[in-house]
Design an enzyme around this catalytic site. Structure first.
Site, PDB file in Angstrom:
ATOM      1  N   GLU A  14      -2.997 -25.841  -6.284  1.00  0.00           N
ATOM      2  CA  GLU A  14      -3.134 -26.470  -7.121  1.00  0.00           C
ATOM      3  C   GLU A  14      -2.437 -27.978  -7.779  1.00  0.00           C
ATOM      4  OE1 GLU A  14      -7.078 -23.883  -7.935  1.00  0.00           O
ATOM      5  OE2 GLU A  14      -4.603 -24.459  -7.436  1.00  0.00           O
ATOM      6  N   CYS A  22      -9.176 -21.827 -10.815  1.00  0.00           N
ATOM      7  CA  CYS A  22      -8.569 -21.137 -11.649  1.00  0.00           C
ATOM      8  C   CYS A  22      -8.944 -21.149 -12.912  1.00  0.00           C
ATOM      9  CB  CYS A  22      -7.764 -20.108 -12.116  1.00  0.00           C
ATOM     10  SG  CYS A  22      -5.937 -21.182 -12.961  1.00  0.00           S
ATOM     11  N   THR A  74       2.581  12.290  10.033  1.00  0.00           N
ATOM     12  CA  THR A  74       3.575  11.102  10.468  1.00  0.00           C
ATOM     13  C   THR A  74       4.221  11.399  10.312  1.00  0.00           C
ATOM     14  OG1 THR A  74       1.890   9.901  11.337  1.00  0.00           O
ATOM     15  CG2 THR A  74       3.607   8.420  10.846  1.00  0.00           C
ATOM     16  N   LEU A 122      -5.490  11.577  10.643  1.00  0.00           N
ATOM     17  CA  LEU A 122      -5.705  10.439   8.255  1.00  0.00           C
ATOM     18  C   LEU A 122      -6.486   9.821   8.770  1.00  0.00           C
ATOM     19  CD1 LEU A 122      -5.617   9.821   5.620  1.00  0.00           C
ATOM     20  CD2 LEU A 122      -3.424   9.113   5.774  1.00  0.00           C
TER      21      LEU A 122
END
Length: 368
Positions: free
Chosen positions: A46, A72, A193, A293
């Site tokens: 804004e 906000c 990995t 995983l």
């Protein structure tokens, strides 16, 4: 609002842990100013739009502001955006979705109403949520939004029987995967990995001024200190064992070791990992790991979305994408809802998410 959403999308990689927000100011079908939230400490959307209008010599009094998130109303790193809009004398504010941050959560709407500024809510709310699903998830669920990135053949295989997997998909799919790395806060993988592929886990195929953080699930803290993932940037290592000598050694490689209690030594509580990450300001997690995983994360209910690249090949008797527990009944399967299909060169990208989780987040932003 579509232009405001485009502004938000333009800063997809850089605003974390803050939400991606876009704003445009218009009057009589004329664009007066536009802005997008900058990296932490920089102006919000804004304020950026108001400054842009001022730089062009436009008077915004009585104009309409379109913004993708409730302005906000609290002091953080920057002053409240709602104060800037009120001071500028805008006439109307159209907002895509409410802000689930407890410091805002309707207070922005209330401040605008009290100032006599007309407010319209819920315009393109789901599109705005898609840009900030991780931020909303962290605020509403106390955990980040997690997608699991996988590549497979038409018959659902991710690697040959001998483990060879580079490359199943083509360059366009791999580049798109780097886009998803770039928008995430953390790229997460497992020890399997790291041992097999020795990955860097950074973003290389798209331009970004911010690299995501890197994290590894390492139950026994056995990672090689010479692994390529240790490139000087911080690496989060989640483990279930306390080995001070290894912690000291890995600290020299800029590793931050997080020991999480576990009922089973050597296995990391994946739910605890997600809650830890949320408390550390992580909105989105890009899971890019092996079948072990990936399957464990899915089985533990920690994967919200599947990001699947399918290549037009058949691999036959080969390795699957995720190692999951054997089921006896179809009623026990985890169901996902497809919500996007796109061509990536010769490959297809499929996106599927848990519908109930998405709906809960939609309800959250709509009821603010």
């Amino acid at each position: 609002m579509h232009q405001a959403l485009a502004q938000a999308a333009s800063v997809l990689y850089i605003t974390t842990p803050n939400p991606r927000v876009g704003c445009v100011i218009v009057r009589d079908n004329q664009l007066l100013g536009r802005g997008a939230t900058q990296p932490p400490g920089g102006p919000h959307a804004e304020v950026g739009a108001l400054r842009d209008a001022q730089a062009q010599g436009h008077d915004v009094r009585g104009a309409t502001v379109y913004v993708t998130l409730e302005p906000c109303s609290h002091f953080g790193r920057t002053p409240p955006c709602v104060d800037a809009l009120i001071a500028a004398g805008v006439g109307r504010v159209v907002i895509a979705m409410g802000d689930p941050n407890p410091q805002v959560a309707g207070a922005g709407y209330a401040r605008l109403d009290a100032a006599g500024i007309a407010v319209t809510r819920g315009v393109c709310a789901e599109q705005a949520l898609a840009l900030n699903v991780g931020f909303v998830s962290r605020m509403q669920r106390g955990k980040p939004w997690v997608w699991a990135k996988m590549a497979s053949s038409l018959d659902g295989r991710s690697a040959l029987h001998n483990g060879v997997s580079q490359w199943i998909t083509g360059g366009a799919a791999r580049a798109d995967g780097h886009h998803w790395r770039a928008r995430s806060c953390v790229v997460l993988t497992g020890m399997g990995t790291v041992l097999k592929d020795n990955p860097q886990l950074n973003v290389r195929a798209v331009q970004t001024s911010r690299q995501p953080r890197k994290a590894v699930i390492d139950g026994t803290l056995s990672i090689d200190a010479g692994a390529r993932i240790f490139d000087g940037t911080e690496v989060l290592l989640f483990t279930s064992v306390d080995r001070p000598e290894r912690v000291a050694e890995l600290a020299e490689r800029n590793a931050r070791v997080i020991v999480l209690p576990s009922a089973e030594p050597g296995r990391v509580d994946l739910s605890a990992v997600m809650h830890w990450l949320a408390q550390d300001g992580v909105n989105e997690v890009h899971l890019e790991a092996g079948a072990g995983l990936t399957g464990a994360m899915i089985a533990a209910g920690q994967v919200d979305e599947l990001l699947l690249y399918v290549a037009p090949v058949l691999l036959g008797d080969a390795l699957g994408m995720a190692r999951l527990p054997m089921l006896e009944h179809l009623d026990d399967v985890q169901r996902y809802a497809f919500h996007d299909v796109a061509m990536m060169g010769d490959d297809v990208r499929l996106r599927a998410r848990i519908a109930s989780t998405w709906t809960a987040l939609v309800d959250c932003v709509n009821r603010i």
